[in-house]
Design a protein around this motif. Structure first.
Motif, PDB file in Angstrom:
ATOM      1  N   ASN A   1       0.711  -1.212  -0.030  1.00  0.00           N
ATOM      2  CA  ASN A   1       0.021   0.051  -0.076  1.00  0.00           C
ATOM      3  C   ASN A   1       0.824   1.241   0.065  1.00  0.00           C
ATOM      4  O   ASN A   1       0.489   2.246  -0.449  1.00  0.00           O
ATOM      5  N   ASN A   2       2.235   1.267   0.630  1.00  0.00           N
ATOM      6  CA  ASN A   2       2.981   2.508   0.439  1.00  0.00           C
ATOM      7  C   ASN A   2       3.834   2.515  -0.540  1.00  0.00           C
ATOM      8  O   ASN A   2       4.669   3.404  -0.666  1.00  0.00           O
TER       9      ASN A   2
ATOM     10  N   SER B   1      -2.347   5.973   1.901  1.00  0.00           N
ATOM     11  CA  SER B   1      -0.899   5.363   2.406  1.00  0.00           C
ATOM     12  C   SER B   1      -0.675   6.223   3.534  1.00  0.00           C
ATOM     13  O   SER B   1      -1.138   7.207   3.781  1.00  0.00           O
TER      14      SER B   1
END
Length: 605
Positions: free
Chosen positions: A83-84, A121
């Motif tokens: 997700n990051n 994020s």
């Protein structure tokens, strides 16, 4: 550190992007991703594994496009999760990749939340994505230009938008970015290596530049918005310089490349002529009264070693500062000091910031010791010494360090000559010693089988102590750093005389004590310190010159160095410490070339 690749072409550019990421793996990363522009909006694939896994995903999905951006991320804000991972999206219309740290991201995030933007994020990068999206009115180049004026911190970015499917916009401040010019396509990248072969020439963006890359060409404006011309340089095609050959890891290859790297670094003629440092070097050197060295990590240890040479050979007062600390304290500037910065990449953010800080204080005489001729650091300093180590892929520095030492020794002798402290006879002796270094190093590398035997014991340990005295104390520091970097064994280094002032409390039979023991003026003192270790049951592992009369016995393990090398001894003694760290890490099964949490080019503070 993080790596960026972007491309606009008339063909599928996904293989170019993936190959670019593969070439940037040496910088260190913990996630990676690629995005392409489609009519429906940008599409992406991301991974927290290696680039090879991302490549498999791309191949299986038949992921193709003519415009795209890609990234290897070293986590700062937010854990290394999918997700990051970059590219980061804004409302499925815009995608961005980013190197650096945005210092005012919290205030920007609150402002953007007030405008209805949702953050999915933990990254500071998402702030840039939403900020550009909020400013976009049909011209991505204009939106990026307006957005970066609101950013505080360091950044290199690549941005694409679904409404401009044949455009990549880039910008940089405090983090490197290059533009590549090719046939049938144009590119951006954080490192020229990433696009070598695809791009025929490259231009280095200057601080504050914003660029627009399209099929038709490249447009660049400076911080003030004025059209800017950046010199295009031919870029060599990607070659076997980063192929492993017969070696198990790049680090091992680079350890064994040191004789050649040092030979390439020593000037062929007039080694101690100031012209080696620049046309104005003689004039600058005659006008200085002290030296300030700024560096980080391994380069800082090179600076500590150089302090001994500069003060003993050139008789010039020398201070060595950790770059990340220097700029944040009040110091007393000296306009007559020579500021020497040391960096393998020439892009180390802390060292660049410290250099600029020194210059802002009126310290205008500057010199870079660096491995990259086109780096920001070399462009910022008035003088330079290039180390010619060749590309170093392993995160743990080896040949970059020893070639830095060679350059710093040449600086010390050159200054000593100009200041009248080095006679013609001494100069000749120093030159002969330098010329013999590659052969001497080959003798040290032949010790590898004995060091492998030691590594079997070290691999079972969780702590180690390194000792050195005088000129070799920084080498003990470097040895400890190498061991902890790649084997994850906790290691500390001390001047041997400091044992009795605290560290001796740690010594037991479970704590190996590595000792650098050259035959110098401090040898007898060092032997006494070794006895202090043995009296407490400690196990000594000693790299000793042949004529030190230190023999193996119970609790004392000795590997004999081929010869004593005087002032240049640190360059020889660090090599077995590199090999010890390398083979210990191999035995423990760690990722030697890409140790966890670390990056090659540290382009953030």
């Amino acid at each position: 550190m993080c790596g960026i690749v972007g491309a606009v072409a008339q063909r599928n550019i996904v293989p170019v992007l993936i190959e670019g990421l593969r070439r940037l793996e040496y910088r260190g990363y913990d996630s990676c991703g690629v995005a392409i522009v489609t009519a429906a909006g940008p599409q992406r694939m991301r991974s927290v594994a290696r680039v090879a896994e991302l490549e498999d995903q791309v191949r299986e999905a038949r992921f193709e496009g003519v415009t795209g951006i890609a990234h290897t991320r070293w986590a700062t804000h937010g854990a290394p999760t999918v997700n990051n991972a970059h590219p980061i999206f804004s409302r499925d219309a815009l995608a961005i990749v980013h190197n650096g740290i945005i210092e005012n991201y919290e205030s920007l995030r609150e402002t953007l939340r007030g405008k209805g933007y949702e953050f999915v994020s933990q990254t500071d990068t998402e702030v840039i994505a939403h900020l550009i999206h909020s400013l976009y009115q049909g011209d991505l180049f204009a939106a990026v230009r307006e957005a970066v004026q609101q950013l505080a911190g360091a950044y290199a970015i690549g941005v694409v938008h679904k409404d401009q499917p044949h455009t990549v916009v880039g910008a940089r401040a405090g983090s490197p970015l290059v533009v590549g010019h090719g046939e049938g396509g144009n590119f951006i990248a954080s490192d020229a290596l990433a696009i070598a072969g695809s791009a025929k020439s490259i231009s280095y963006l200057e601080e504050g530049d914003v660029c627009e890359v399209t099929l038709e060409g490249v447009r660049i404006v400076d911080r003030a918005g004025n059209p800017a011309e950046r010199v295009a340089r031919d870029v060599q095609a990607y070659s076997g310089a980063v192929e492993l050959g017969p070696y198990r890891h790049y680090m091992q290859k680079e350890i064994f490349e040191q004789p050649r790297a040092i030979s390439d670094t020593i000037p062929a003629d007039a080694a101690f002529d100031p012209v080696q440092f620049g046309d104005t070097a003689a004039e600058v050197f005659r006008g200085i009264d002290s030296i300030l060295i700024l560096a980080c990590g391994t380069s800082y240890y090179a600076g500590l070693t150089a302090k001994y040479w500069l003060e003993s050979v050139a008789k010039i007062r020398t201070e060595v500062e950790i770059a990340s600390e220097y700029r944040y304290r009040e110091s007393v500037p000296n306009p007559r000091a020579l500021v020497v910065t040391i960096s393998q990449s020439g892009e180390t953010a802390d060292t660049l910031a410290a250099l600029k800080h020194a210059q802002s204080l009126g310290m205008e005489q500057t010199l870079a010791v660096c491995n990259v001729a086109t780096s920001a650091m070399v462009r910022l300093t008035s003088l330079r010494f290039l180390t010619h180590a060749g590309r170093e892929i392993g995160v743990a520095s080896t040949k970059a360090f020893t070639t830095q030492l060679v350059g710093l020794f040449i600086l010390a002798v050159t200054l000593g000559k100009l200041r009248g402290h080095v006679s013609a006879q001494q100069e000749d002796a120093y030159l002969k010693a330098l010329r013999h270094l590659p052969a001497a190093l080959n003798g040290v590398l032949a010790l590898e089988p004995q060091i492998i035997a030691w590594s079997q014991e070290f691999a079972r340990k969780e702590n180690a102590l390194f000792l050195g005295r005088g000129l070799h104390y920084p080498i003990a520091l470097e040895g400890a750093l190498k061991l902890k970097e790649i084997s994850y064994i906790h290691a500390e280094a001390y001047p041997a005389g400091e044992l009795k002032h605290g560290p001796l409390a740690l010594v037991t039979e479970a704590m190996p004590v590595v000792t650098v023991a050259p035959n110098d003026a401090l040898l007898e003192k060092l032997k006494s310190n070794m006895q202090e270790v043995r009296a407490r049951g400690g196990e000594l592992y000693v790299f000793a010159d042949a004529d030190t009369h230190i023999a193996s016995e119970e609790g004392i393990h000795v590997i004999r160095m081929p010869e004593h090398y005087g002032l240049l001894s640190p360059i020889l003694h660090v090599v077995p410490l590199q090999l010890l760290a390398y083979h210990t890490a191999c035995t423990r099964g760690t990722d030697v070339d890409k140790p966890r949490n670390l990056a090659k080019s540290v382009t953030v503070e």
